[in-house]
Design a protein around this motif. Structure first.
Motif, PDB file in Angstrom:
ATOM      1  N   PRO A  34       0.799  -0.963   0.251  1.00  0.00           N
ATOM      2  CA  PRO A  34       0.267  -0.208  -0.072  1.00  0.00           C
ATOM      3  C   PRO A  34       0.591   1.240  -0.023  1.00  0.00           C
ATOM      4  O   PRO A  34       1.932   1.415   0.864  1.00  0.00           O
ATOM      5  N   LEU A  35       0.412   2.365  -0.800  1.00  0.00           N
ATOM      6  CA  LEU A  35       1.622   3.207  -0.432  1.00  0.00           C
ATOM      7  C   LEU A  35       0.725   4.215   0.669  1.00  0.00           C
ATOM      8  O   LEU A  35       0.214   4.470   0.986  1.00  0.00           O
ATOM      9  N   ARG A  36       1.953   4.950   1.047  1.00  0.00           N
ATOM     10  CA  ARG A  36       1.593   5.994   1.457  1.00  0.00           C
ATOM     11  C   ARG A  36       1.068   7.972   0.907  1.00  0.00           C
ATOM     12  O   ARG A  36       0.475   7.738  -0.444  1.00  0.00           O
ATOM     13  N   THR A  37       0.693   8.281   2.460  1.00  0.00           N
ATOM     14  CA  THR A  37      -0.243   9.115   1.409  1.00  0.00           C
ATOM     15  C   THR A  37       1.267  10.392   1.558  1.00  0.00           C
ATOM     16  O   THR A  37       0.349  11.066  -0.330  1.00  0.00           O
ATOM     17  N   GLU A  38       1.691  10.529   1.918  1.00  0.00           N
ATOM     18  CA  GLU A  38       2.248  11.575   1.633  1.00  0.00           C
ATOM     19  C   GLU A  38       4.179  10.568   1.726  1.00  0.00           C
ATOM     20  O   GLU A  38       4.265   9.047   1.910  1.00  0.00           O
ATOM     21  N   SER A  39       5.178  10.905  -0.067  1.00  0.00           N
ATOM     22  CA  SER A  39       6.397  10.322   0.115  1.00  0.00           C
ATOM     23  C   SER A  39       7.063  10.208   1.357  1.00  0.00           C
ATOM     24  O   SER A  39       7.599  11.523   1.929  1.00  0.00           O
ATOM     25  N   PRO A  40       8.189   9.252   1.447  1.00  0.00           N
ATOM     26  CA  PRO A  40       8.862   9.110   2.516  1.00  0.00           C
ATOM     27  C   PRO A  40      10.103  11.113   1.804  1.00  0.00           C
ATOM     28  O   PRO A  40      10.339  10.968   0.809  1.00  0.00           O
ATOM     29  N   SER A  41      10.957  11.183   3.307  1.00  0.00           N
ATOM     30  CA  SER A  41      12.247  12.273   2.866  1.00  0.00           C
ATOM     31  C   SER A  41      13.021  12.293   2.256  1.00  0.00           C
ATOM     32  O   SER A  41      13.480  10.015   2.169  1.00  0.00           O
ATOM     33  N   PRO A  42      13.598  12.303   1.859  1.00  0.00           N
ATOM     34  CA  PRO A  42      14.997  11.847   1.282  1.00  0.00           C
ATOM     35  C   PRO A  42      15.807  11.265   1.951  1.00  0.00           C
ATOM     36  O   PRO A  42      16.357  10.526   2.146  1.00  0.00           O
ATOM     37  N   ALA A  43      15.615  11.704   3.547  1.00  0.00           N
ATOM     38  CA  ALA A  43      16.879  10.950   4.635  1.00  0.00           C
ATOM     39  C   ALA A  43      16.238   9.734   4.828  1.00  0.00           C
ATOM     40  O   ALA A  43      17.004   8.908   4.735  1.00  0.00           O
ATOM     41  N   GLU A  44      14.660  10.104   4.524  1.00  0.00           N
ATOM     42  CA  GLU A  44      14.143   8.652   4.868  1.00  0.00           C
ATOM     43  C   GLU A  44      14.191   7.204   3.618  1.00  0.00           C
ATOM     44  O   GLU A  44      14.296   6.776   4.185  1.00  0.00           O
ATOM     45  N   LYS A  45      14.794   8.097   2.725  1.00  0.00           N
ATOM     46  CA  LYS A  45      15.058   7.202   1.654  1.00  0.00           C
ATOM     47  C   LYS A  45      15.519   6.875   1.400  1.00  0.00           C
ATOM     48  O   LYS A  45      16.487   5.067   1.009  1.00  0.00           O
ATOM     49  N   ASP A  46      17.043   7.477   1.518  1.00  0.00           N
ATOM     50  CA  ASP A  46      18.036   6.926   2.071  1.00  0.00           C
ATOM     51  C   ASP A  46      18.442   5.929   3.318  1.00  0.00           C
ATOM     52  O   ASP A  46      19.648   4.698   2.883  1.00  0.00           O
ATOM     53  N   ILE A  47      18.263   5.945   4.388  1.00  0.00           N
ATOM     54  CA  ILE A  47      17.790   5.205   5.459  1.00  0.00           C
ATOM     55  C   ILE A  47      17.129   4.059   4.643  1.00  0.00           C
ATOM     56  O   ILE A  47      17.031   2.819   4.902  1.00  0.00           O
ATOM     57  N   ARG A  76      17.104   2.536   1.641  1.00  0.00           N
ATOM     58  CA  ARG A  76      18.158   2.333   0.909  1.00  0.00           C
ATOM     59  C   ARG A  76      19.535   1.439   1.626  1.00  0.00           C
ATOM     60  O   ARG A  76      19.682   0.185   1.058  1.00  0.00           O
ATOM     61  N   TYR A  77      19.840   2.223   2.818  1.00  0.00           N
ATOM     62  CA  TYR A  77      20.833   1.447   3.177  1.00  0.00           C
ATOM     63  C   TYR A  77      20.813  -0.244   4.146  1.00  0.00           C
ATOM     64  O   TYR A  77      21.005  -1.132   3.947  1.00  0.00           O
ATOM     65  N   TYR A  78      19.270   0.074   4.372  1.00  0.00           N
ATOM     66  CA  TYR A  78      18.588  -1.401   4.737  1.00  0.00           C
ATOM     67  C   TYR A  78      18.413  -2.254   3.671  1.00  0.00           C
ATOM     68  O   TYR A  78      18.688  -3.254   4.548  1.00  0.00           O
ATOM     69  N   TYR A  79      18.064  -1.376   3.281  1.00  0.00           N
ATOM     70  CA  TYR A  79      17.668  -2.990   1.680  1.00  0.00           C
ATOM     71  C   TYR A  79      18.833  -3.162   1.213  1.00  0.00           C
ATOM     72  O   TYR A  79      19.332  -4.705   1.246  1.00  0.00           O
ATOM     73  N   TYR A  80      19.982  -2.401   1.231  1.00  0.00           N
ATOM     74  CA  TYR A  80      21.501  -3.424   0.665  1.00  0.00           C
ATOM     75  C   TYR A  80      21.665  -4.318   1.658  1.00  0.00           C
ATOM     76  O   TYR A  80      22.655  -4.966   1.422  1.00  0.00           O
ATOM     77  N   ILE A  81      21.915  -3.881   3.000  1.00  0.00           N
ATOM     78  CA  ILE A  81      22.356  -4.642   4.411  1.00  0.00           C
ATOM     79  C   ILE A  81      21.626  -6.194   3.865  1.00  0.00           C
ATOM     80  O   ILE A  81      21.840  -7.159   3.998  1.00  0.00           O
ATOM     81  N   HIS A  82      20.339  -5.796   3.630  1.00  0.00           N
ATOM     82  CA  HIS A  82      19.681  -7.110   3.921  1.00  0.00           C
ATOM     83  C   HIS A  82      19.450  -7.452   2.670  1.00  0.00           C
ATOM     84  O   HIS A  82      19.448  -9.286   2.229  1.00  0.00           O
ATOM     85  N   ASN A  83      19.768  -7.089   1.519  1.00  0.00           N
ATOM     86  CA  ASN A  83      19.078  -7.474   0.419  1.00  0.00           C
ATOM     87  C   ASN A  83      20.341  -7.145  -0.537  1.00  0.00           C
ATOM     88  O   ASN A  83      20.454  -7.854  -1.897  1.00  0.00           O
TER      89      ASN A  83
END
Length: 169
Positions: free
Chosen positions: A30-43, A45-52
């Motif tokens: 499900p989509l969030r009504t507000e998009s994540p901030s650039p800092a949230e996207k970086d975090i 992405r960081y955890y995505y690359y740690i796990h995947n």
């Protein structure tokens, strides 16, 4: 260096909005009504690359001797009857180890090789920072006194106990 640059480019690339991952059922989350901030996207992405981003087959497994050393510190009477729990905890330690190694790899890749900041000065308490900057005319006598003490004081010497008591008070 090429490997590191390739990983940095993959990690820091801008996401295409049409390339959102789908869930196991093939549906989009499900989509969030507000998009994540650039800092949230970086975090994220960081955890995505740690796990995947790093394949587990490229991570050295935890050595069994390390786990044996940990289990050797547990008294045997506490181990009896808890074999299943010990096995679960052992698996959890192995998973934590692999996750920690993956995190260290991602942190290493993201570290700028040109950046050689010495954090040791920033970690010092305030009174120690002052001592790091101030000239130390007492340093030579301190070093020689410390050398003499390491050569002449022993645990059985009562002077050692007195010095430790003075130091800790």
């Amino acid at each position: 260096e090429l490997f590191r640059n390739a990983l940095v480019n993959i990690i820091t690339h801008k996401e295409d909005p049409d390339s959102r991952p789908s869930s196991a059922g093939g549906e989009l989350p499900p989509l969030r009504t507000e998009s994540p901030s650039p800092a949230e996207k970086d975090i994220l992405r960081y955890y995505y690359y740690i796990h995947n981003g790093i394949d587990t087959e490229h991570v050295a497994p935890m050595e069994d001797s390390w786990l044996d050393n940990v289990l050797a510190n547990v008294p045997s009477h506490l181990k009896r009857g808890h074999e299943e729990s010990i096995e679960q905890l052992s698996d959890e330690m192995r998973e934590d180890y692999i996750l920690s190694v993956k995190k260290a790899i991602v942190d290493f890749v993201l570290k700028d090789p040109r950046e050689k900041k010495d954090d040791s000065f920033d970690k010092l308490p305030g009174h120690r920072k002052e001592l790091a900057v101030v000239p130390k005319p007492w340093n030579r006598s301190f070093v020689s006194a410390r050398h003499v003490m390491t050569q002449t004081l022993f645990v059985t010497n009562p002077t050692h106990s007195a010095v430790l008591e003075l130091w800790n008070n």
